[in-house]
Write an enzyme that holds these catalytic residues in place. Structure first.
Site, PDB file in Angstrom:
ATOM      1  N   SER A 157     -19.358 -25.513 -29.365  1.00 19.95           N
ATOM      2  CA  SER A 157     -19.267 -26.451 -30.481  1.00 19.95           C
ATOM      3  C   SER A 157     -20.338 -27.530 -30.457  1.00 19.95           C
ATOM      4  O   SER A 157     -20.066 -28.722 -30.255  1.00 19.95           O
ATOM      5  CB  SER A 157     -17.864 -27.042 -30.507  1.00 19.95           C
ATOM      6  OG  SER A 157     -16.959 -25.962 -30.567  1.00 19.95           O
ATOM      7  N   ARG A 172     -29.541 -29.314 -30.561  1.00 20.39           N
ATOM      8  CA  ARG A 172     -29.511 -30.495 -29.684  1.00 20.39           C
ATOM      9  C   ARG A 172     -28.109 -30.640 -29.121  1.00 20.39           C
ATOM     10  O   ARG A 172     -27.134 -30.215 -29.750  1.00 20.39           O
ATOM     11  CB  ARG A 172     -29.884 -31.768 -30.470  1.00 20.39           C
ATOM     12  CG  ARG A 172     -28.950 -31.985 -31.631  1.00 20.39           C
ATOM     13  CD  ARG A 172     -29.356 -33.028 -32.626  1.00 20.39           C
ATOM     14  NE  ARG A 172     -28.324 -33.074 -33.657  1.00 20.39           N
ATOM     15  CZ  ARG A 172     -28.278 -32.281 -34.709  1.00 20.39           C
ATOM     16  NH1 ARG A 172     -29.225 -31.399 -34.908  1.00 20.39           N
ATOM     17  NH2 ARG A 172     -27.293 -32.358 -35.572  1.00 20.39           N
ATOM     18  N   ASP A 210     -16.358 -24.618 -33.307  1.00 25.72           N
ATOM     19  CA  ASP A 210     -14.915 -24.905 -33.368  1.00 25.72           C
ATOM     20  C   ASP A 210     -14.412 -25.120 -34.796  1.00 25.72           C
ATOM     21  O   ASP A 210     -13.290 -24.728 -35.136  1.00 25.72           O
ATOM     22  CB  ASP A 210     -14.530 -26.093 -32.464  1.00 25.72           C
ATOM     23  CG  ASP A 210     -15.381 -27.341 -32.653  1.00 25.72           C
ATOM     24  OD1 ASP A 210     -16.266 -27.332 -33.520  1.00 25.72           O
ATOM     25  OD2 ASP A 210     -15.153 -28.336 -31.931  1.00 25.72           O
TER      26      ASP A 210
HETATM   27  C1  BGC Z   1     -20.781 -30.943 -32.614  1.00 22.95           C
HETATM   28  C2  BGC Z   1     -20.140 -29.940 -33.563  1.00 22.95           C
HETATM   29  C3  BGC Z   1     -18.648 -29.862 -33.280  1.00 22.95           C
HETATM   30  C4  BGC Z   1     -18.009 -31.242 -33.275  1.00 22.95           C
HETATM   31  C5  BGC Z   1     -16.536 -31.202 -32.945  1.00 22.95           C
HETATM   32  C6  BGC Z   1     -20.038 -32.268 -32.657  1.00 22.95           C
HETATM   33  O1  BGC Z   1     -20.579 -33.142 -31.712  1.00 22.95           O
HETATM   34  O2  BGC Z   1     -22.123 -31.151 -32.962  1.00 22.95           O
HETATM   35  O3  BGC Z   1     -20.728 -28.673 -33.421  1.00 22.95           O
HETATM   36  O4  BGC Z   1     -18.054 -29.058 -34.266  1.00 22.95           O
HETATM   37  O5  BGC Z   1     -18.669 -32.057 -32.343  1.00 22.95           O
HETATM   38  O6  BGC Z   1     -16.299 -30.630 -31.703  1.00 22.95           O
END
Ligand code: BGC
Length: 471
Positions: A157, A172, A210
């Site tokens: 995620s 990133r 996620d």
């Molecule tokens: C990430 C996402 C993720 C979200 C919740 C963010 O920091 O970049 O990809 O869906 O957090 O977990």
């Protein structure tokens, strides 16, 4: 009184006995954190433009990642899948069997707390840790099938660029991760190399965010789900878009009415600082984070940061107007030492005006060695309310923006994440803000509602793997 609006609309009531200079400064801070309906609507309008830009080739703070999850489940998906979810705090490994029965599944799982240091360690350590836990899981559950490799869906995620479902280059790190050698690389190839080195009998068939897992798992149970959202350590949402409305994938020549799930990655909203009312505490949170300048929106709303914002406010009040006079703040001065659950507890504890605030007292005493008076505890509670109210109201802007962009008048948002469940009054505050932004008539029920999501990184990821193997 609408409980969701509290400090926003009814002002602050200080307990007697708080010095004037403290009440004046707390009032000033409350003002800084206030986001009225008009401001929420302006932020949302800018948000809508950024979502649209992200789907095109134009520069946008929001990357609107194409996930290649192209179908909603029907309920008749079948198969056995391993799933691995690398969250901010835990690693979860599951064996999911989607059974013949409509919507049926069986799940076995193990959870491991990510070791301290892994978040800022090396790429080899990270992949080795995951591959070893999967190997343990296969052994403990007698799942090793010799030469036949089990299909695995990997929930990762973080923002990734995908050109197919089983591939993804990390754009990133977010959520405090800072591991060298992964940004700019395909995480599937890196994890598969670790599996191969250890001869772990699995093959990655899908890489899942996620939010997308949450969207698919929740839609599996409830066809009214239109958005999958996470409000936990981080904050983000996914929704189903028509390929014809995603100019940046025009070269793929996909049918215009084909669905494709978009992981918005809107935690990065307003990295160019045009819309959000950032205050001195937000600037400080950003400055001391491993990736300054990134995830501007997420840093104002998500669980990883709410505690940090409240901690900075407490220290500021101590240093400028003598709040918690005489207390030793050494422990509180440690970066990220206050969790969001702690801020939420403070507020909840003080919500009952007759309360003696024993929980807040215990937290401050045990975790930080601070022994506040009852009046000071009441101020802590107010601060919790100020910080958490802003988080919930700003969170609603992202959801409202997707609704506005998609012309979505009615539907449900499946929300997952520890903070969504734990933050006091979060859901009612976010719902009230959504009503203000979308300007529903007073006599109308909420048209878009927040519901607890289904298991995105287990069932959702397995469903995405099953759907993508259908071709
Ligand atoms: C990430 C996402 C993720 C979200 C919740 C963010 O920091 O970049 O990809 O869906 O957090 O977990």
């Amino acid at each position: 009184m609408n409980e969701a609006q509290d400090v926003q609309s009814v002002g602050i009531h200080f307990p007697p006995g708080i010095p004037d200079k403290v009440t004046a400064e707390v009032s000033r801070i409350a003002q800084m954190f206030m986001v009225d309906g008009e401001s929420l609507r302006k932020i949302t309008d800018h948000f809508v433009k950024e979502l649209e830009r992200g789907l095109s080739d134009q520069d946008s703070d929001i990357s609107m990642n194409v996930t290649w999850a192209t179908k909603y489940p029907t309920g008749y998906e079948t198969g056995q899948y391993l799933t691995v979810d690398m969250g901010g705090t835990n690693l979860r490994v599951c064996n999911v069997v989607l059974t013949d029965e409509k919507g049926g599944y069986e799940i076995t799982q193990s959870k491991f707390k990510l070791p301290k240091g892994l978040k800022t360690g090396t790429a080899d350590e990270l992949w080795a840790y995951i591959a070893d836990r999967v190997a343990d899981f296969l052994r403990d559950h007698n799942l090793d099938q010799g030469d036949e490799k089990l299909p695995l869906a990997f929930t990762f995620s973080y923002p990734i660029t995908q050109d197919k479902i089983r591939h993804g280059v990390l754009q990133r790190w977010t959520k405090g991760f800072d591991i060298e050698g992964v940004e700019g690389h395909d995480v599937v190839a890196q994890l598969e190399a670790a599996f191969e080195e250890r001869d772990v009998g699995v093959r990655i068939v899908a890489l899942v965010n996620d939010t997308t897992g949450t969207l698919i798992a929740s839609a599996y149970k409830d066809p009214e789900i239109k958005i999958g959202s996470i409000f936990g350590t981080g904050c983000n949402s996914a929704y189903m878009e028509k390929c014809g409305r995603v100019p940046k994938i025009a070269d793929y020549k996909l049918p215009g009415d084909q669905n494709v799930a978009i992981n918005t990655e809107y935690g990065a909203f307003d990295n160019s600082h045009k819309a959000l009312p950032r205050c001195q505490f937000d600037l400080e949170v950003d400055r001391t984070s491993p990736r300054p300048g990134q995830q501007t929106y997420e840093k104002m709303v998500a669980g990883l940061y709410v505690g940090e914002i409240a901690r900075l406010v407490l220290i500021h009040l101590h240093d400028t107007v003598g709040f918690l006079e005489g207390a030793d703040l050494t422990r509180l001065r440690r970066l990220n030492s206050m969790e969001s659950s702690c801020v939420s507890k403070m507020e909840e504890d003080g919500a009952d005006t007759g309360s003696v605030m024993s929980e807040t007292k215990a937290i401050l005493s045990e975790q930080f060695g601070i022994e506040p008076t009852l009046q000071e505890l009441r101020v802590c509670c107010l601060l919790g309310e100020i910080v958490c109210t802003r988080a919930a109201r700003l969170y609603a802007c992202g959801i409202a923006a997707i609704c506005k962009k998609e012309g979505l008048k009615k539907g449900r948002v499946g929300v997952d994440g520890s903070t969504f469940e734990k933050l006091f009054r979060f859901k009612s505050r976010a719902a009230a803000a959504l009503r203000e932004i979308l300007e529903w008539p007073d006599d109308e029920e909420d048209l878009v509602t927040f519901v607890q999501a289904e298991d995105g990184s287990g069932i959702g990821a397995a469903l995405i793997a099953a759907l993508s193997s259908e071709g």
